[in-house]
Design an enzyme around this catalytic site. Structure first.
Site, PDB file in Angstrom:
ATOM      1  N   GLU A  14     -18.583 -17.348  -8.871  1.00  0.00           N
ATOM      2  CA  GLU A  14     -18.224 -17.702  -7.875  1.00  0.00           C
ATOM      3  C   GLU A  14     -16.534 -17.560  -7.213  1.00  0.00           C
ATOM      4  O   GLU A  14     -16.746 -17.669  -5.974  1.00  0.00           O
ATOM      5  CB  GLU A  14     -19.276 -18.985  -7.711  1.00  0.00           C
ATOM      6  N   ASP A  54       0.625  15.438   2.551  1.00  0.00           N
ATOM      7  CA  ASP A  54       1.213  16.264   3.573  1.00  0.00           C
ATOM      8  C   ASP A  54       2.663  16.379   3.164  1.00  0.00           C
ATOM      9  O   ASP A  54       2.823  15.921   2.017  1.00  0.00           O
ATOM     10  CB  ASP A  54       0.524  16.217   5.005  1.00  0.00           C
ATOM     11  N   ASP A  75     -12.280 -23.129 -11.738  1.00  0.00           N
ATOM     12  CA  ASP A  75     -12.352 -22.749 -11.406  1.00  0.00           C
ATOM     13  C   ASP A  75     -11.040 -23.031 -10.626  1.00  0.00           C
ATOM     14  O   ASP A  75      -9.964 -22.394  -9.980  1.00  0.00           O
ATOM     15  CB  ASP A  75     -12.920 -22.734 -10.474  1.00  0.00           C
TER      16      ASP A  75
END
Length: 904
Positions: free
Chosen positions: A323, A365, A729
């Protein structure tokens, strides 16, 4: 747009004369359109009259009624976007978002309201960020179409003077349009008559030099790249000089410009980063779908409490759900974006930062990136290739006194002499006459008078046109007759310059009789070849250093350009870029070796179309490469969107900036190299989080499954699992700003699911092993067998401390604290979370959550368990990294380096 009168003195117009004469009898156009429109190449191969007939028109143009009948009803705008609420709902309906929202609802219903709100908020913020980014990208097509809103003069039988001014959006195939200097090209056109026509195609090619256009048929048009066909003009370009009559062959979305606009409105292609996140989430979801039902059934069947088993299984599911992954990723990327902004690199799409770190091929380029995007006079030599100031003086006379098209070459001559006044011819020259440039002669001449009345004709132009008009050459003031056998020797000097990538112009003179006034093209004979002047778009001084730095970091550079391969190869040599082959757009279109094989070998892709650029990028991606593209023109839009990371510059056209992921405030590869390093740092921290979290989740699940079988009670209460997950967490949030080992930054990094799986397979069981040792200590030493609350408390503390502390071991491949130290922020969050874990069992808050004080023997055993776990993790983490997926020492890409595409 208006058709001006012909310039006096110019060559006769090309194509049917009637097309330029409003008084000439005009053929009547047909009233119906052809059943099927021919291709641009097929029309280019036809004569002007046949091309008109093939498009169902005539030199007089289409009558208003016919044009109206051919004009289809307005189509829905290309790239029309979804309603905002539908777009947001589609993004919110991703599998991970739906799963997390379902878990949030279950948490709310079971009383875990704060956890429910946290999970829901994470989903909302993540979805909102994606919504804002994708809505912004939809503006690209609208900006592009705004560039071509103009009017155009067409031929209309029955209108005053046979002409009418109509909106370019009203053009239809078969309309005959009139072009003059300054006009934009309103549609894809076949030139059917032209007078001294030069067109700026830089919007599509990126090259600054004007392109000569003619009305002559091109029989081999089918073998040429579209932009190389000289009788076709393309939407979005504009006329620099001359005039023309042309017939419309395609309009709107059917034009080359329209295809680019449609591509800009398409959904963004999935990048390597997006694929990696999806694979990781899929892995975790599959693991959860197998283990969570197993945990539920084991606990329900063994303990008989189905509701408690359900709540426990839901808590386990929340613990396994990544989560915080969106938040960790967003924080890392946002910090990286701020760091890159300080280096003058602006990030538009956050996940582009990681893609820059994973990039192992950069397609770019040439103009403005490897070169300075300006033309300078670099060499001036005599006919034998020796340096000569005399030829520069004559070239200055020609450029200074001409009044026709003054192009970049003339400006370069004038600027060169202005900086070196000694090269300017002495004496008071006066202009007498000039013979303007035209496509047939491919040269121009001026006639000047000296103070003594003598006349001098100075001619400059294409080598192959000027040299045949010469009878002598100037050898340091001595005239040398030119004989037929001198042909090869005369071309040696020019060929050598061409081989070095120079644009070579021949300069010749002729003494004219005193008093000569009016001159004609016939006077361009018996010329004296003075020598050659050579022009170059000079390499950037920083290019060589930047290319070397990119090579050190494992990035191969490929050049995709609208220029010719010889010039491009010369520029590559000057900046130290090894050329391992070149392919032209015509060769790609003609087939031959498979595109995937050609992109693996070639360094230069010259004269390529916008679509071919995107195809080259996709071919590289199929071979397992993460590809970046650097471009700033309209012709780069498709390539920018096809690349894993599209890079443009602040001075680019709006459509290129809208399509890009990253904007460089300076068009410099050095800034890009800094961005690459930052991208690897960002992904290093994301990778740490994924690897550590996956191994922790795997270990926890193995422990929970075993405990569900062995114990007569739940190893942790549902609320305790959620709290453990929340605290862990929180400790992980500081990982976003952590330091990264220097070794990690040396080579491209991408998602390696094998490394995550190895972390789960090696470190997960290791974590579970020490959990089981903790179970034994709690059961046999601490009285946990008869006290479920004590058992749960003891495992909660050990689990929280072990998975929080092991972050410092697994965050680096080196010896933690000695060879590699974390940031103070990570150290502080780790200490804070560990302190909370130690404090909770004896606190009133802990008591409310079911925790109890732990006995002294537990606190004696715990340090030994943690030390053993951390020591084993330090030893085993080397087996998690495994061998590198790629060898990055060789900067070239060959078929031997083909690897499976990351994310597939």
């Amino acid at each position: 747009m208006r058709q001006g009168p012909a310039t006096p003195g110019h060559a006769a117009p090309q194509g049917p004369a009637a097309l330029h004469s409003p008084t000439a009898p005009a053929a009547l156009p047909p009233t119906t359109a052809p059943a099927a429109l021919p291709t641009a190449a097929a029309l280019a191969a036809l004569s002007s009259d046949d091309a008109l007939a093939a498009l169902g028109t005539a030199s007089a143009g289409l009558p208003s009624a016919v044009a109206a009948a051919r004009h289809a009803a307005p189509a829905a705008p290309a790239g029309a976007r979804l309603a905002a609420w539908r777009h947001f709902a589609r993004l919110a309906a991703s599998p991970l978002s739906l799963l997390m929202l379902a878990l949030a609802v279950l948490n709310y219903l079971t009383g875990a309201r704060w956890s429910a709100l946290l999970v829901a908020a994470i989903v909302l913020v993540s979805t909102l960020l994606s919504f804002v980014q994708e809505r912004r990208s939809g503006r690209a097509a609208e900006r592009l179409r705004a560039l071509v809103r103009t009017t155009v003069v067409v031929r209309r039988p029955g209108a005053p003077d046979g002409r009418a001014e109509v909106p370019s959006a009203a053009l239809v195939p078969g309309d005959v349009v009139l072009l003059a200097a300054g006009d934009s090209i309103p549609a894809d056109l076949r030139i059917v008559a032209a007078r001294d026509l030069f067109i700026d195609e830089s919007a599509l090619t990126g090259e600054a030099m004007p392109v000569e256009k003619t009305a002559h048929a091109v029989p081999d048009a089918a073998t040429l790249a579209p932009l190389a066909i000289p009788n076709l003009a393309w939407t979005g370009c504009h006329v620099l000089s001359g005039s023309a009559t042309a017939v419309v062959l395609a309009t709107g979305d059917a034009t080359m410009f329209g295809h680019i606009a449609s591509a800009a409105a398409d959904a963004r292609e999935i990048t390597a980063f997006d694929r990696g996140v999806a694979r990781y989430v899929g892995l975790m979801l599959r693991t959860m779908l197998v283990l969570v039902p197993l945990v539920f059934l084991l606990n329900a069947a063994g303990k008989g409490d189905w509701l408690q088993a359900l709540l426990f299984a839901v808590a386990v599911a929340v613990g396994m759900t990544p989560e915080l992954l969106p938040m960790i990723v967003t924080v890392n990327l946002a910090q990286g974006a701020l760091a890159m902004a300080r280096r003058h690199v602006i990030v538009k799409r956050l996940n582009a930062i990681q893609n820059m770190g994973a990039m192992d091929v950069l397609c770019t380029d040439k103009t403005g990136t490897l070169t300075q995007n300006r033309v300078i006079l670099e060499r001036h030599v005599d006919y034998l290739g020796r340096e000569s100031d005399r030829v520069t003086g004559y070239a200055w006379l020609n450029s200074h006194y001409q009044t026709g098209l003054r192009n970049l070459l003339d400006d370069a001559v004038l600027q060169y002499v202005a900086a070196r006044p000694a090269l300017r011819p002495d004496g008071g020259y006066d202009k007498v006459d000039e013979l303007p440039f035209d496509f047939e002669r491919r040269r121009m001449s001026v006639i000047v008078a000296r103070p003594d009345g003598s006349r001098l004709l100075v001619c400059k132009g294409a080598v192959e046109e000027v040299v045949p008009a010469c009878s002598h050459a100037d050898d340091n003031g001595t005239l040398v007759p030119l004989q037929p056998h001198h042909g090869a020797a005369l071309s040696d000097a020019a060929d050598a310059l061409n081989g070095d990538g120079f644009r070579v112009i021949a300069v010749a003179t002729r003494e004219l009789p005193h008093g000569a006034a009016a001159c004609t093209v016939a006077d361009e004979r018996d010329l004296v070849l003075q020598g050659y002047i050579a022009f170059l778009d000079p390499p950037k001084e920083s290019a060589a250093r930047a290319l070397a730095l990119l090579a050190e970091r494992g990035i191969t550079v490929k050049v995709l350009t609208g220029d010719n391969p010889v010039t491009t190869a010369s520029v590559c040599r000057h900046v130290g870029l090894a050329v391992h082959g070149s392919v032209t757009g015509a060769e790609l279109a003609a087939g031959g070796p498979a595109l995937d094989d050609q992109v693996a070998q070639a360094t230069i892709f010259a004269r390529v179309t916008p679509q071919q650029k995107a195809d080259i990028i996709r071919a590289l991606q199929r071979r397992g490469h993460v590809v970046g593209y650097l471009g700033d023109g309209i012709n780069d839009t498709q390539a920018l969107r096809a690349a894993d990371v599209g890079i443009s510059v602040d001075g680019a056209v709006d459509i290129a900036k809208d399509s890009a992921d990253v904007i460089l405030l300076q068009k410099s590869l050095l800034a890009l190299a800094d961005g690459v390093r930052e991208g690897r740092r960002v992904f290093g921290n994301i990778s740490k989080h994924l690897r550590i979290s996956a191994s922790s989740a795997a270990g926890n699940v193995l422990s929970i499954v075993g405990a569900s079988v062995l114990l007569p009670f739940l190893p942790l209460a549902p609320a305790q699992i959620l709290l453990n997950n929340l605290l862990y967490d929180l400790s992980q949030t500081a990982l976003a700003g952590d330091r990264v080992d220097p070794g990690w930054l040396r080579r491209p990094r991408r998602w390696e699911m094998g490394e995550i799986v190895r972390a789960m397979a090696v470190l997960g069981p290791l974590s579970s092993l020490f959990d089981y040792l903790t179970f034994a200590a709690l059961w046999y030493l601490c009285g946990g067998a008869t006290n479920p609350a004590l058992f749960q408390t003891g495992w909660f503390v050990e689990s929280l401390l072990s998975q929080t502390l092991v972050v410092h071991v697994l965050r680096t491949a080196r010896l933690p604290l000695v060879q590699s130290r974390s940031t103070p922020a990570l150290a502080m969050t780790t200490a804070a979370v560990c302190a909370v874990g130690v404090w909770l069992p004896s606190s009133s808050v802990g008591a409310a959550l079911g925790f109890v004080p732990l006995p002294p023997v537990y606190w004696l055993v715990l340090p030994a368990l943690l030390a053993g776990y951390l020591g084993m993790a330090q030893w085993l983490k080397a087996y998690v990294a495994g061998p590198p997926a790629h060898s990055w020492r060789n900067a070239s890409i060959g078929s031997s380096r083909a690897a499976r595409r990351a994310g597939k």
